[in-house]
Design a protein around this motif. Structure first.
Motif, PDB file in Angstrom:
ATOM      1  N   VAL A 166     -51.524 -24.363  36.545  1.00 36.52           N
ATOM      2  CA  VAL A 166     -52.303 -25.427  37.429  1.00 36.52           C
ATOM      3  C   VAL A 166     -51.354 -26.065  38.659  1.00 36.52           C
ATOM      4  N   GLY A 167     -50.257 -25.613  38.559  1.00 37.00           N
ATOM      5  CA  GLY A 167     -49.235 -26.147  39.675  1.00 37.00           C
ATOM      6  C   GLY A 167     -48.031 -26.682  39.116  1.00 37.00           C
ATOM      7  N   GLY A 168     -46.928 -26.314  39.836  1.00 36.98           N
ATOM      8  CA  GLY A 168     -45.380 -26.585  39.366  1.00 36.98           C
ATOM      9  C   GLY A 168     -45.425 -25.942  37.770  1.00 36.98           C
ATOM     10  N   SER A 169     -44.777 -26.632  36.933  1.00 38.05           N
ATOM     11  CA  SER A 169     -44.462 -26.304  35.651  1.00 38.05           C
ATOM     12  C   SER A 169     -45.575 -26.742  34.622  1.00 38.05           C
ATOM     13  N   ASP A 170     -46.638 -27.057  35.168  1.00 38.76           N
ATOM     14  CA  ASP A 170     -48.091 -27.268  34.246  1.00 38.76           C
ATOM     15  C   ASP A 170     -48.884 -26.220  34.069  1.00 38.76           C
ATOM     16  N   ALA A 171     -49.625 -25.886  33.027  1.00 37.93           N
ATOM     17  CA  ALA A 171     -50.693 -25.266  32.808  1.00 37.93           C
ATOM     18  C   ALA A 171     -51.675 -25.516  31.682  1.00 37.93           C
ATOM     19  N   LYS A 172     -52.759 -24.869  31.611  1.00 34.75           N
ATOM     20  CA  LYS A 172     -53.466 -25.423  30.433  1.00 34.75           C
ATOM     21  C   LYS A 172     -53.699 -24.054  29.770  1.00 34.75           C
ATOM     22  N   LEU A 173     -53.779 -24.290  28.445  1.00 35.74           N
ATOM     23  CA  LEU A 173     -53.915 -23.307  27.705  1.00 35.74           C
ATOM     24  C   LEU A 173     -55.303 -23.214  26.738  1.00 35.74           C
ATOM     25  N   ASP A 174     -56.091 -22.118  26.705  1.00 39.06           N
ATOM     26  CA  ASP A 174     -57.346 -21.992  26.362  1.00 39.06           C
ATOM     27  C   ASP A 174     -57.205 -20.783  25.063  1.00 39.06           C
ATOM     28  N   VAL A 175     -58.122 -20.925  24.135  1.00 35.65           N
ATOM     29  CA  VAL A 175     -57.949 -20.107  23.025  1.00 35.65           C
ATOM     30  C   VAL A 175     -59.294 -19.309  22.722  1.00 35.65           C
ATOM     31  N   TYR A 176     -59.278 -18.239  22.463  1.00 37.73           N
ATOM     32  CA  TYR A 176     -60.417 -17.449  22.598  1.00 37.73           C
ATOM     33  C   TYR A 176     -60.558 -16.603  21.327  1.00 37.73           C
ATOM     34  N   GLU A 177     -61.524 -16.253  20.663  1.00 38.61           N
ATOM     35  CA  GLU A 177     -61.745 -15.284  19.728  1.00 38.61           C
ATOM     36  C   GLU A 177     -63.244 -14.545  19.953  1.00 38.61           C
ATOM     37  N   ARG A 178     -63.128 -13.288  19.641  1.00 38.92           N
ATOM     38  CA  ARG A 178     -64.452 -12.234  19.920  1.00 38.92           C
ATOM     39  C   ARG A 178     -64.767 -11.966  18.522  1.00 38.92           C
ATOM     40  N   THR A 179     -66.080 -12.130  18.526  1.00 37.14           N
ATOM     41  CA  THR A 179     -66.880 -12.014  17.579  1.00 37.14           C
ATOM     42  C   THR A 179     -68.177 -11.079  17.814  1.00 37.14           C
ATOM     43  N   ALA A 180     -68.964 -10.722  16.813  1.00 36.26           N
ATOM     44  CA  ALA A 180     -69.822 -10.020  17.096  1.00 36.26           C
ATOM     45  C   ALA A 180     -70.898 -10.756  18.220  1.00 36.26           C
ATOM     46  N   ALA A 181     -70.931 -11.855  18.235  1.00 32.32           N
ATOM     47  CA  ALA A 181     -71.819 -12.431  19.330  1.00 32.32           C
ATOM     48  C   ALA A 181     -71.033 -12.347  20.738  1.00 32.32           C
ATOM     49  N   GLY A 182     -69.936 -11.915  20.886  1.00 30.87           N
ATOM     50  CA  GLY A 182     -68.978 -11.836  22.115  1.00 30.87           C
ATOM     51  C   GLY A 182     -67.776 -13.030  21.877  1.00 30.87           C
ATOM     52  N   TRP A 183     -67.396 -13.417  23.266  1.00 28.82           N
ATOM     53  CA  TRP A 183     -66.031 -14.212  23.083  1.00 28.82           C
ATOM     54  C   TRP A 183     -66.635 -15.668  22.620  1.00 28.82           C
ATOM     55  N   GLN A 184     -65.621 -16.316  22.208  1.00 29.61           N
ATOM     56  CA  GLN A 184     -66.189 -17.685  21.760  1.00 29.61           C
ATOM     57  C   GLN A 184     -64.884 -18.608  22.039  1.00 29.61           C
ATOM     58  N   ALA A 185     -65.078 -19.599  22.737  1.00 32.22           N
ATOM     59  CA  ALA A 185     -63.967 -20.468  23.004  1.00 32.22           C
ATOM     60  C   ALA A 185     -63.416 -21.536  21.912  1.00 32.22           C
ATOM     61  N   ILE A 186     -62.337 -21.246  21.354  1.00 30.53           N
ATOM     62  CA  ILE A 186     -62.116 -21.969  20.131  1.00 30.53           C
ATOM     63  C   ILE A 186     -61.214 -23.342  20.402  1.00 30.53           C
ATOM     64  N   ALA A 187     -60.518 -23.274  21.347  1.00 34.71           N
ATOM     65  CA  ALA A 187     -60.012 -24.545  22.097  1.00 34.71           C
ATOM     66  C   ALA A 187     -59.785 -24.411  23.549  1.00 34.71           C
ATOM     67  N   ALA A 188     -59.949 -25.408  24.379  1.00 35.70           N
ATOM     68  CA  ALA A 188     -60.146 -25.498  25.837  1.00 35.70           C
ATOM     69  C   ALA A 188     -59.006 -26.554  26.500  1.00 35.70           C
ATOM     70  N   GLY A 189     -58.484 -26.320  27.473  1.00 33.10           N
ATOM     71  CA  GLY A 189     -57.781 -27.288  28.327  1.00 33.10           C
ATOM     72  C   GLY A 189     -56.455 -27.812  27.491  1.00 33.10           C
ATOM     73  N   VAL A 190     -55.856 -27.045  26.789  1.00 34.55           N
ATOM     74  CA  VAL A 190     -54.678 -27.892  25.926  1.00 34.55           C
ATOM     75  C   VAL A 190     -53.718 -27.845  27.094  1.00 34.55           C
ATOM     76  N   PRO A 191     -52.914 -28.871  27.331  1.00 37.39           N
ATOM     77  CA  PRO A 191     -51.859 -29.206  28.205  1.00 37.39           C
ATOM     78  C   PRO A 191     -50.606 -28.264  27.742  1.00 37.39           C
ATOM     79  N   ALA A 192     -50.169 -27.671  28.784  1.00 38.74           N
ATOM     80  CA  ALA A 192     -48.933 -26.534  28.392  1.00 38.74           C
ATOM     81  C   ALA A 192     -47.904 -26.926  29.382  1.00 38.74           C
TER      82      ALA A 192
END
Length: 217
Positions: free
Chosen positions: A45-71
């Protein structure tokens, strides 16, 4: 006329009450990860900063497990052209090979190595074990243990919990090594991805073999 109005009213009510179809979640990396079912996304997201999102794929498709974790990422950001000493986090899709840390194994599906003073990540480009974890007493290690040569001692607070990113698995000298997802100290990294330790523990407990990390701007 009354009957026609009644029919029209019923039609309108039925249309309004109909359930709205939810759009399928399609993450940016979806076409690049094959059959993987667990993916950690890291987007700068600029410089040494990023955002971390966590995804899992199930029978229903991709699901967001966690979003916008500062990294935090490399102090010079990220690039597809990574090399030793670049201070850049490598962009791409990488395996998450095994976990390690100075703290006891929190559990989870990945192999976990508890490290101490004799655990090293060999960064010596002249060494046959370049870009591999090694265990030896400092005076007896068959490679340079100098940080200036790229070797890291793994017994440090930032490695309370960590997961190895499969960067430069061919171990080409100079193309970089010791890229991890690890506990943050609040500052930029030398090329790793760093997050809060509590989140690291949650991720290690969640991860299974075959998980990937996807890094992009």
């Amino acid at each position: 006329m009354r009957r026609l109005l009644t029919v029209l009213c019923v039609a309108v009510v039925s249309l309004v009450a109909a359930p709205v179809a939810r759009a399928e979640l399609i993450p940016w990396f979806a076409s690049q990860v094959g059959g993987a079912t667990q993916v950690i996304s890291v987007v700068g997201v600029g410089g040494s900063d990023a955002k971390l999102d966590v995804y899992e794929r199930t029978a229903a498709g991709w699901q967001a497990i966690a979003a916008g974790v500062p990294a935090k990422i490399g102090s010079k950001g990220m690039s597809p052209d990574h090399y030793d000493g670049s201070l850049l986090t490598p962009m791409g899709i990488y395996t998450l090979d095994f976990a390690f840390g100075t703290q006891p194994n929190p559990g989870g599906g990945l192999q976990y190595v508890q490290v101490g003073p004799n655990h090293w990540w060999d960064g010596d480009m002249k060494s046959p074990t370049y870009n591999l974890m090694q265990v030896c007493e400092k005076s007896k290690c068959p490679f340079s243990t100098s940080l200036s040569d790229g070797t890291e001692n793994l017994d440090i607070p930032q490695y309370a919990h960590a997961v190895v990113m499969g960067v430069n698995k061919e171990r080409v000298p100079g193309k970089g090594g010791a890229f991890f997802l690890h506990t943050t100290d609040g500052g930029a990294t030398a090329g790793c991805v760093a997050i809060d330790d509590a989140m690291m523990v949650k991720l290690i407990k969640w991860l299974r073999p075959g998980a990937l990390i996807a890094v992009s701007k």
